[in-house]
Design an enzyme around this catalytic site. Structure first.
Site, PDB file in Angstrom:
ATOM      1  N   ASP A 278      -4.371  -7.928  13.664  1.00 42.83           N
ATOM      2  CA  ASP A 278      -5.587  -7.129  13.553  1.00 42.83           C
ATOM      3  C   ASP A 278      -5.551  -6.365  12.231  1.00 42.83           C
ATOM      4  OD1 ASP A 278      -7.891  -6.462  15.116  1.00 42.83           O
ATOM      5  OD2 ASP A 278      -7.095  -4.461  15.460  1.00 42.83           O
TER       6      ASP A 278
ATOM      7  N   TYR B  19      -5.752  -3.226   9.630  1.00 45.74           N
ATOM      8  CA  TYR B  19      -5.518  -1.789   9.760  1.00 45.74           C
ATOM      9  C   TYR B  19      -6.851  -1.100  10.034  1.00 45.74           C
ATOM     10  CZ  TYR B  19      -1.009  -2.771   7.493  1.00 45.74           C
ATOM     11  OH  TYR B  19       0.236  -3.263   7.178  1.00 45.74           O
TER      12      TYR B  19
ATOM     13  N   HIS C 262       8.593  -8.963  15.947  1.00 46.50           N
ATOM     14  CA  HIS C 262       7.648  -8.357  15.008  1.00 46.50           C
ATOM     15  C   HIS C 262       8.382  -7.353  14.113  1.00 46.50           C
ATOM     16  CE1 HIS C 262       4.114  -6.084  13.620  1.00 46.50           C
ATOM     17  NE2 HIS C 262       3.425  -7.168  13.915  1.00 46.50           N
TER      18      HIS C 262
ATOM     19  N   PHE D   9      -0.901  -7.432   6.903  1.00 53.59           N
ATOM     20  CA  PHE D   9       0.220  -6.545   6.550  1.00 53.59           C
ATOM     21  C   PHE D   9       0.038  -5.805   5.222  1.00 53.59           C
ATOM     22  CE2 PHE D   9       2.285  -9.650   9.421  1.00 53.59           C
ATOM     23  CZ  PHE D   9       2.789  -8.770  10.370  1.00 53.59           C
TER      24      PHE D   9
END
Length: 220
Positions: A65, A67, A187, A78
């Site tokens: 998703d 930010y 993760h 990222f």
């Protein structure tokens, strides 16, 4: 919304644009941008595709998703623009990069140089409402980004797919492992990075695989 996608990817994904889910997705996204604060900016929704042409993709890194804070999202999983604080997951990515390759931790969290070097930084959902993580996950974005992954798997050879965390690992079924390399770990989030991401050496493994197949390495 199709017009925001680069021409090479438009051609690859042309079958998607007549599908019912895409037409519904367009309406939902248009409405969201009109009625609320949505990230990234509209022109950056497909930034990952714009900066990494289809025939140049060497590595795929899957996020979930965008930010949802101001000035953070710019269309790359990222990544954050220059001048923005490096988020915790990205800081752990840089820690692993330093440990794996010896490259110093960058001062900026902007990963545009990775994207332009052949790393597709693809979030599963491409838009989000400000302050509401996951708010657009039921819009239909996943069908579109799943199609991106499948087209890469079907039409290309010897691409490295980095699946970090349980969500990304769900996409493994879309990838032909006989043609591509799949690397999995936990993760990079501070909650899970120490359970397998740190020490995974995915960056060097990816480049070793690319070199083996006479494909230029990624200049991480």
């Amino acid at each position: 919304m199709k017009e925001l996608i680069s021409k090479d990817w438009q051609k690859i994904l042309e079958d998607e644009f007549s599908m019912k889910y895409w037409l519904q997705l367009e309406k939902k996204v248009d409405g969201a941008y009109k009625n609320s604060s949505v990230f990234p900016t509209r022109e950056n929704i497909f930034n990952a595709l714009a900066l990494c042409p289809f025939d140049k993709v060497r590595v795929v890194i899957l996020g979930q998703d965008p930010y949802h804070g101001e000035r953070q999202a710019h269309g790359l999983a990222f990544s954050v623009p220059d001048g923005e604080k490096i988020p915790p997951s990205l800081r752990n990515i840089f820690k692993e990069l330093e440990s794996d390759t010896g490259k110093p931790i960058p001062s900026s969290g902007n990963l545009e140089n990775w994207a332009s070097s052949g790393v597709l930084l693809l979030n599963s959902t491409l838009t989000v409402e400000q302050g509401k993580a996951g708010s657009h996950q039921k819009f239909g974005w996943e069908k579109f980004t799943d199609a991106v992954i499948q087209e890469l798997s079907n039409r290309r050879k010897n691409v490295v797919f980095l699946l970090w965390g349980a969500f990304a690992e769900q996409k493994e079924s879309l990838i032909d492992s006989s043609k591509h390399l799949i690397l999995k770990s936990t993760h990079p989030s501070p909650l899970s990075a120490y359970r397998g991401f740190l020490g995974s050496r995915h960056f060097s493994q990816a480049n070793t695989y690319l070199e083996k197949h006479s494909i230029p390495k990624i200049p991480w």
